[in-house]
Design an enzyme around this catalytic site. Structure first.
Site, PDB file in Angstrom:
ATOM      1  N   SER A  27       0.834  -1.189   0.000  1.00 33.67           N
ATOM      2  CA  SER A  27       0.000   0.000   0.000  1.00 33.67           C
ATOM      3  C   SER A  27       0.884   1.260   0.000  1.00 33.67           C
ATOM      4  CB  SER A  27      -0.949  -0.058   1.206  1.00 33.67           C
ATOM      5  OG  SER A  27      -2.067   0.748   0.992  1.00 33.67           O
ATOM      6  N   ASP A  75      -8.643  -5.808  -5.267  1.00 36.75           N
ATOM      7  CA  ASP A  75      -8.238  -4.667  -4.456  1.00 36.75           C
ATOM      8  C   ASP A  75      -8.649  -3.355  -5.122  1.00 36.75           C
ATOM      9  OD1 ASP A  75      -7.001  -2.921  -2.748  1.00 36.75           O
ATOM     10  OD2 ASP A  75      -4.956  -3.394  -3.398  1.00 36.75           O
ATOM     11  N   HIS A  90      -6.046  -6.691  -1.016  1.00 38.79           N
ATOM     12  CA  HIS A  90      -4.972  -5.740  -0.742  1.00 38.79           C
ATOM     13  C   HIS A  90      -3.703  -6.441  -0.248  1.00 38.79           C
ATOM     14  CE1 HIS A  90      -3.862  -1.594  -0.515  1.00 38.79           C
ATOM     15  NE2 HIS A  90      -3.767  -1.529   0.795  1.00 38.79           N
TER      16      HIS A  90
END
Length: 461
Positions: free
Chosen positions: A142, A398, A423
């Site tokens: 991320s 995601d 994710h």
């Protein structure tokens, strides 16, 4: 079935004396602060195995270490030293203690300072550990994945390669469509069953109608709110709280239950859709569905709108507590997230978040004006062709994936797409319920990383 390696790495928690301001020699008391990091050498071929360095992101570093088991599994195979570094202003790495979020102290929270922290830490620890010859591979998920990309671009002298999992380096640099994010969240639920999208959309429309009629009592009872809403601001807050729950379920749509950023059952999107479709009344079904996120223990008797969710400069949510201040400040400065929902291309209530709204909020909250385009100037936006040795992995489940790099840009800028991945699923430890696509992705990642390490060793010998 593959039995997962159950490696419980014995991380030692340590603190590194870090420079507070790398770019101004006499600012804010030109001091240092204690930056936390976790380290384990239990798999390390001392002095010549590689160093796997996790570029910590917006939260407590233990949270990432406990949800990124792939790195330690890979270290066991490749004889690596593993370090998880905590990002300044998060967890316990607060440069000014509890005053860290005052103005101007918060001003030392930038992407540039965080990268310099990691560069200095890597350089010093290599010296201390007699590891000068060991190549460093950075990992991140991320925002942490964005930092891994930036480390390789900014400090290629220090970092040999980067695995950037679910790193939305395009959308956070203001590239792409502001409707994309919530459209992709919606697509996850629609893929499970189109009726799921329709019922969520219907529930929001019903809520909207009641709000227009100012039927606040009915809204309170339908959503089990602790206080009766009384203003459009309360309704806006409720809409944000509800929308945020779907974002979390889509991001964390893992094939087994997890305790990461909250507790989730296995396949939360499927569970959510079943809850939505089995409810007798759309609004209470919506309440029960978001209860998966806000009331996973089932102990809350009512929902307090303002303590469960905090609206901020990131429309996908900033979390709670000190960490949420830090992320809000970053979303007000370098990280651009003007994502909006409209109830046409997505199933959510129309909620705009324009450049103007961002600017107003940020100047009021932090006394700063965002600089759109700065991240793109600093870290190249989509013009990455002169970079090398970066893996961009993304999962099709995601909602952040389409804000990242989905196609390989060169033989050493490699995109790996994981059809059943949520994710940064690939960074998690192996699990018997892993889909085949993530097993294949991890295998490919480990082969590429082994090649980078080998080539770097050759160069240094």
């Amino acid at each position: 079935t593959r039995k997962p390696l159950n490696l419980a790495p014995d991380f030692k928690e340590k603190y590194f004396k870090q420079v507070s301001d790398h770019f101004n020699y006499n600012s804010l008391g030109n001091g240092t602060y204690d930056q936390r990091y976790l380290i384990t050498d239990q798999y390390w071929k001392k002095g010549n195995g590689p160093i796997f360095f996790y570029t910590g992101n917006e939260g407590d570093i233990w949270e990432f270490a406990q949800n990124t088991g792939f790195i330690t599994e890979l270290a066991a195979v490749q004889g690596a030293l593993v370090i998880f570094a905590e990002h300044r202003y998060y967890g316990k790495s607060l440069p000014f203690g509890k005053d860290s979020f005052n103005i101007p102290e918060v001003g030392l929270l930038t992407v540039e300072q965080a990268l310099a922290d990691y560069a200095v830490m890597i350089t010093e620890l290599k010296k201390e550990l007699g590891a000068q010859k060991c190549p460093v591979i950075v990992f991140g998920g991320s925002y942490g994945g964005m930092l891994s990309v930036y480390m390789r671009i900014r400090y290629p002298n220090i970092v040999t390669g980067a695995l950037a999992a679910s790193a939305p380096i395009l959308s956070t640099a203001g590239l792409g469509d502001s409707r994309q994010f919530f459209q992709d969240v919606t697509a996850d639920f629609e893929k499970f069953k189109p009726a799921c999208r329709d019922s969520v959309q219907g529930a929001f429309q019903k809520l909207n109608t009641l709000a227009q009629q100012k039927d606040y009592r009915r809204i309170q009872s339908a959503f089990s709110l602790c206080k009766t809403p009384s203003t459009p601001k309360d309704i806006h807050q409720l809409m944000g709280l509800l929308r945020n729950a779907f974002t979390m379920m889509a991001m964390l749509d893992y094939p087994y239950s997890t305790h990461f950023m909250g507790s989730m059952p296995a396949f939360p999107v499927k569970v959510a859709c079943e809850t939505m479709l089995n409810g007798t009344d759309l609004m209470s079904a919506l309440r029960d569905t978001v209860g998966m996120v806000y009331n996973s223990t089932g102990q809350l008797t009512c929902y307090d709108l303002y303590s469960l969710y905090v609206e901020c400069a990131d429309p996908t949510g900033c979390g709670l507590g000190f960490d949420s201040y830090a992320w809000d400040y970053q979303a007000c400065t370098e990280i651009e997230m003007c994502y909006e929902s409209n109830n046409v291309t997505d199933m959510f209530p129309p909620m705009t978040f324009t450049e103007q709204q961002r600017e107003q909020y940020c100047s009021k909250r932090w006394g700063v004006a965002p600089r759109p385009g700065w991240l793109k100037t600093q870290y190249w936006g989509d013009d990455l062709s002169t970079a090398s040795n970066i893996i961009f992995s993304n999962g099709d489940l995601d909602p952040w994936a389409n804000g990242g790099i989905r196609k390989s840009l060169s033989p050493s800028l490699i995109a790996i797409n994981i059809p059943e991945g949520a994710h940064h699923l690939d960074l998690r430890e192996s699990n018997p319920n892993d889909p085949e696509s993530v097993i294949v992705a991890r295998k490919k990642e480990s082969e590429i990383i082994a090649q980078w390490v080998k080539a770097a060793m050759k160069e240094s010998s």
